[in-house]
Design an enzyme around this catalytic site. Structure first.
Site, PDB file in Angstrom:
ATOM      1  N   CYS A 124       0.896  -0.867   0.055  1.00  0.00           N
ATOM      2  CA  CYS A 124      -0.193  -0.116  -0.036  1.00  0.00           C
ATOM      3  C   CYS A 124       0.453   1.170   0.374  1.00  0.00           C
ATOM      4  O   CYS A 124       2.041   0.997   0.166  1.00  0.00           O
ATOM      5  CB  CYS A 124      -0.874  -0.175   1.422  1.00  0.00           C
ATOM      6  N   ARG A 128       3.149   1.766  -7.274  1.00  0.00           N
ATOM      7  CA  ARG A 128       3.494   0.377  -6.332  1.00  0.00           C
ATOM      8  C   ARG A 128       1.778  -0.331  -6.514  1.00  0.00           C
ATOM      9  O   ARG A 128       2.062  -1.185  -5.512  1.00  0.00           O
ATOM     10  CB  ARG A 128       3.218   0.955  -4.557  1.00  0.00           C
ATOM     11  N   TRP A 185      -3.991  -2.080  -1.702  1.00  0.00           N
ATOM     12  CA  TRP A 185      -4.026  -3.297  -2.155  1.00  0.00           C
ATOM     13  C   TRP A 185      -4.006  -4.116  -1.797  1.00  0.00           C
ATOM     14  O   TRP A 185      -3.304  -4.921  -0.453  1.00  0.00           O
ATOM     15  CB  TRP A 185      -1.844  -3.392  -2.695  1.00  0.00           C
ATOM     16  N   ASN A 213      -0.175  -0.501   6.137  1.00  0.00           N
ATOM     17  CA  ASN A 213       0.434  -1.260   5.207  1.00  0.00           C
ATOM     18  C   ASN A 213       1.004  -1.894   5.732  1.00  0.00           C
ATOM     19  O   ASN A 213       1.902  -2.025   6.820  1.00  0.00           O
ATOM     20  CB  ASN A 213       1.690  -0.118   4.549  1.00  0.00           C
ATOM     21  N   GLY A 214       0.432  -3.343   5.712  1.00  0.00           N
ATOM     22  CA  GLY A 214       1.203  -4.775   6.181  1.00  0.00           C
ATOM     23  C   GLY A 214       0.087  -5.332   6.089  1.00  0.00           C
ATOM     24  O   GLY A 214      -0.702  -5.455   5.784  1.00  0.00           O
ATOM     25  N   GLU A 251      12.919 -21.874 -14.875  1.00  0.00           N
ATOM     26  CA  GLU A 251      12.546 -20.917 -15.248  1.00  0.00           C
ATOM     27  C   GLU A 251      14.066 -20.155 -14.588  1.00  0.00           C
ATOM     28  O   GLU A 251      13.788 -19.020 -15.465  1.00  0.00           O
ATOM     29  CB  GLU A 251      11.791 -20.405 -13.563  1.00  0.00           C
ATOM     30  N   LYS A 277      13.585 -16.854 -17.779  1.00  0.00           N
ATOM     31  CA  LYS A 277      13.871 -15.357 -17.543  1.00  0.00           C
ATOM     32  C   LYS A 277      15.277 -14.766 -18.274  1.00  0.00           C
ATOM     33  O   LYS A 277      15.097 -13.723 -19.173  1.00  0.00           O
ATOM     34  CB  LYS A 277      14.861 -15.672 -16.508  1.00  0.00           C
ATOM     35  N   GLU A 281      13.289 -13.981 -21.999  1.00  0.00           N
ATOM     36  CA  GLU A 281      12.397 -12.766 -21.970  1.00  0.00           C
ATOM     37  C   GLU A 281      12.291 -11.555 -21.882  1.00  0.00           C
ATOM     38  O   GLU A 281      12.427 -10.786 -21.724  1.00  0.00           O
ATOM     39  CB  GLU A 281      10.828 -12.830 -21.115  1.00  0.00           C
ATOM     40  N   HIS A 340      20.491 -38.074 -24.183  1.00  0.00           N
ATOM     41  CA  HIS A 340      19.162 -38.605 -25.153  1.00  0.00           C
ATOM     42  C   HIS A 340      19.102 -37.569 -25.515  1.00  0.00           C
ATOM     43  O   HIS A 340      17.801 -37.378 -26.616  1.00  0.00           O
ATOM     44  CB  HIS A 340      18.307 -38.450 -24.175  1.00  0.00           C
ATOM     45  N   LYS A 375       2.692  -7.796 -18.827  1.00  0.00           N
ATOM     46  CA  LYS A 375       2.298  -8.321 -17.538  1.00  0.00           C
ATOM     47  C   LYS A 375       1.158 -10.012 -17.861  1.00  0.00           C
ATOM     48  O   LYS A 375       1.217 -10.355 -16.869  1.00  0.00           O
ATOM     49  CB  LYS A 375       1.615  -7.261 -16.617  1.00  0.00           C
TER      50      LYS A 375
HETATM   51  C1  AGP Z   1       7.024 -14.298 -16.066  1.00  0.00           C
HETATM   52  O1  AGP Z   1       7.641 -13.959 -15.738  1.00  0.00           O
HETATM   53  C2  AGP Z   1       6.464 -14.156 -17.736  1.00  0.00           C
HETATM   54  N1  AGP Z   1       6.407 -12.923 -16.712  1.00  0.00           N
HETATM   55  C3  AGP Z   1       5.162 -15.214 -17.402  1.00  0.00           C
HETATM   56  O2  AGP Z   1       6.060 -16.211 -17.960  1.00  0.00           O
HETATM   57  C4  AGP Z   1       3.928 -15.189 -16.248  1.00  0.00           C
HETATM   58  O3  AGP Z   1       4.611 -16.146 -15.173  1.00  0.00           O
HETATM   59  C5  AGP Z   1       3.076 -16.043 -16.692  1.00  0.00           C
HETATM   60  O4  AGP Z   1       2.213 -15.379 -18.043  1.00  0.00           O
HETATM   61  C6  AGP Z   1       1.824 -16.421 -16.124  1.00  0.00           C
HETATM   62  O5  AGP Z   1       1.191 -14.848 -15.480  1.00  0.00           O
HETATM   63  P1  AGP Z   1       0.211 -15.008 -14.278  1.00  0.00           P
HETATM   64  O6  AGP Z   1       1.006 -15.756 -12.644  1.00  0.00           O
HETATM   65  O7  AGP Z   1      -0.168 -13.764 -13.921  1.00  0.00           O
HETATM   66  O8  AGP Z   1      -1.055 -16.102 -14.449  1.00  0.00           O
END
Ligand code: AGP
Length: 612
Positions: free
Chosen positions: A2, A27, A74, A100-101, A484, A488, A491, A507, A607
């Site tokens: 928040c 934020r 938030w 906040n918290g 993962e 990272k 992307e 394999h 996002k």
């Molecule tokens: C992760 O770094 C990406 N931005 C993307 O893979 C993300 O995790 C995926 O689109 C799922 O999003 P969500 O967790 O909001 O469902």
């Protein structure tokens, strides 16, 4: 998190308050509100939605007053509605609080306060503080500062609080525990805020508050005490950031800021999850012991990084709770006629709660009779609303497209679910639950330890900036970590990267190894791990073919063949992903910076992917 702002001085308070909240919009929030210090009674206005909704609700003839508090929320406890928005007030409407918290013991307080006749009007944890402060202020002869000191002694959790009372409207009292609070020192005016971005346009002189320090500001004065009332010397400093940098807390990107927020995000997600008698507390999953014992199969559905958290869930839940777990890519799930019945528990993992692939998959599962439990970071978003229950992570708003702190808290959330299921089904004893939970409580400090090595890791990364691709190897729970790390890098650095299960190398993928190919290998946790030797063999195999090997290994682990070793603190095998992922986040971040990419908004990405 928040946004919090307080002002007292000669200006009309509405301006520094609203402008301050605007500076904190980055934020992330879902409601906003203010309390103005009109003598004798407070002027309160609060609205769900964006700041514009609040501004639109303010009357044209707003009284000109010179103090007040403002808040952007938030949502954690209670959805983003007008009545859950802050400030929250006592029953006389003369004392207002913003927060906040997380107040961990708010429900106990609420029961006690209702017995004393207080009437509650919201679903929030914060409102308990407003009523508690009201009583304590009366017990302290109207001294709001003394009341705040007493209140904090009764609160558990992590919080920043600001309070104002109509009987002394130019006085604003604040306190912090584990959540930030800074004071802005003006000329005949003073400010308080969650971070300096809120008042940086008015003053560059600030005071950072320490743990459990209570601060009282008036136009001409600032007083800081500890909880015993003993004065604390202010630790003043000069703000050197500009406004844009201030929104990122001085970090160059939101992603780096969010990487550094991970210790707190993990700590906040773990708060209050084990009772005094070693029972995992997950009431919000709304499943009786009988229903938990009736689970035949778990299907985890997610996308991207959230899918990788789901893969970790498979290892943890099968190991601890002895329930079969399938992990499904959401966009594939409903198109293959999956086997679903009433004994199926679907766990949908989503940071945004709006990912269409995941939403469509859970609709399909619900229609086929499955119970759906969401793990989500965004209160009252669509996926939790359409699920039977939701376990919220407490990562706070994640601004950068690349998910970091949300991932770690998703992993922690699946650990909590695994422990809960194991406990109810009698697969783990209370003492084992106690030990595992307390080991999880050590994770934030261990993440902090890793973050102390960020600079050498960023320098190491720059040496690989011209690589055409990077391969990642992991075994057991290190396999989702490898995936993962590769995601990272894809992307953020726009480069080819691929994660493999170490045993799969022979394999096919080993044909990819060429002279100088960077390979990042995650050594399994636990010195005597059965897979240690196998991963060490993988390292030798790729090194023999010219690879440049970076190994993520626990302190004390034997490593041979590595060009670089990145050490992480010791943790038990299943908990290692929370630690091993952090260096990979930093590696990808630095690669993106070195390549001059838009770190927070990488090309082609959103996002929240709200289309199928
Ligand atoms: C992760 O770094 C990406 N931005 C993307 O893979 C993300 O995790 C995926 O689109 C799922 O999003 P969500 O967790 O909001 O469902």
């Amino acid at each position: 998190m928040c946004g919090i702002v307080g002002y007292t001085g000669p200006q009309s308070a509405i301006t520094p308050l609203v402008e301050g909240l605007r500076r904190l919009e980055y934020r992330g929030y879902d409601s906003a509100g203010i309390a103005l210090g009109t003598p004798g009674s407070l002027f309160i206005e609060k609205r769900a939605g964006k700041l514009g909704n609040l501004e639109g609700a303010l009357p044209a003839n707003l009284p000109v007053v010179h103090s007040g508090i403002g808040h952007t929320r938030w949502a954690t406890h209670g959805g983003p509605t007008d009545r859950n928005a802050h400030p929250h007030v006592d029953n006389e409407g003369k004392l207002a609080v913003i927060h906040n918290g997380i107040i961990e013991n708010y429900s106990e307080l609420k029961i006690e306060l209702e017995k004393r006749g207080h009437k509650f009007t919201s679903d929030t944890d914060t409102e308990s503080v407003a009523h508690l402060l009201s009583d304590l202020r009366k017990e302290n002869k109207g001294d709001l500062t003394a009341a705040m000191r007493e209140a904090v002694k009764k609160l558990r959790g992590s919080f920043t609080l600001l309070a104002i009372h109509a009987d002394a409207p130019e006085t604003i009292v604040g306190v912090r525990r584990n959540s930030p609070l800074v004071v802005g020192i003006g000329d005949g005016e003073n400010f308080m805020a969650s971070d300096v971005a809120a008042f940086i346009d008015y003053t560059k002189r600030a005071i950072e508050l320490g743990q459990d320090e209570v601060v009282t500001i008036t136009p001409g004065g600032i007083e800081i005490t500890d909880l015993s009332g003993k004065k604390v010397a202010p630790r003043e400093y000069e703000i050197t950031w500009d406004s844009a940098a201030a929104q990122k807390g001085g970090f160059s990107h939101f992603m780096l800021k969010e990487i550094f927020e991970q210790p707190k995000a993990v700590a906040d997600t773990l708060i209050g999850r084990l009772s005094d008698n070693n029972q995992i507390q997950l009431d919000e999953i709304h499943m009786s012991d009988k229903e938990i014992k009736a689970i035949k199969k778990i299907v985890v559905i997610a996308c991207g990084t959230a899918y990788h958290a789901g893969m970790v869930a498979k290892y943890a839940i099968e190991k601890w709770a002895k329930i079969s777990v399938e992990v499904e890519i959401a966009s594939e799930y409903r198109y293959r006629d999956p086997i679903i019945d009433a004994g199926t528990l679907v766990i949908a993992i989503s940071q945004s709660g709006e990912t269409m692939d995941t939403l469509m998959a859970i609709r399909h599962a619900k229609a086929a009779g499955a119970r759906v439990l969401a793990i989500c970071n965004t209160n009252s978003s669509t996926i939790p609303r359409e699920s039977d229950a939701v376990l919220y992570t407490h990562a706070g708003p994640e601004i950068a497209v690349a998910s970091t702190k949300a991932f770690l808290t998703q992993v922690v959330a699946v650990y909590l679910i695994g422990l809960k299921l194991a406990q109810v089904r009698g697969e783990l004893k209370d003492s084992e639950i106690h030990n595992l939970y307390n080991e999880m409580l050590e994770l934030p400090a261990k993440i902090e330890q890793i973050l102390e090595t960020v600079e050498p890791l960023r320098e190491l990364t720059r040496g690989f900036a011209q690589s055409a691709s990077v391969l990642f190897l992991g075994r057991n729970v290190g396999y989702p970590v490898a995936l993962e790390g590769a995601l990272k890098l894809k992307e953020l650095a726009y480069m080819h990267a691929e994660g493999f299960a170490g045993g799969e190398l022979k394999h096919g993928p080993i044909a990819l190894i060429d002279q100088g190919t960077p390979v990042i290998a995650i050594l399994p946790a636990g010195h005597d791990h059965a897979l240690d030797e196998k991963m060490l063999s993988n390292i030798q195999e790729v090194k023999a073919r010219g690879a440049r090997v970076i190994v993520i290994a626990q302190e004390g682990d034997k490593v041979v063949g590595a060009e670089h070793i990145i050490r992480i603190p010791v943790a038990s095998a299943l908990l290692q992903p929370v630690l091993a992922t952090v260096p990979l986040q930093v590696f990808a971040y630095e690669m993106a910076v070195t390549r001059g990419n838009d770190v927070d908004q990488p090309r082609n990405l959103a996002k929240s992917v709200t289309v199928e």
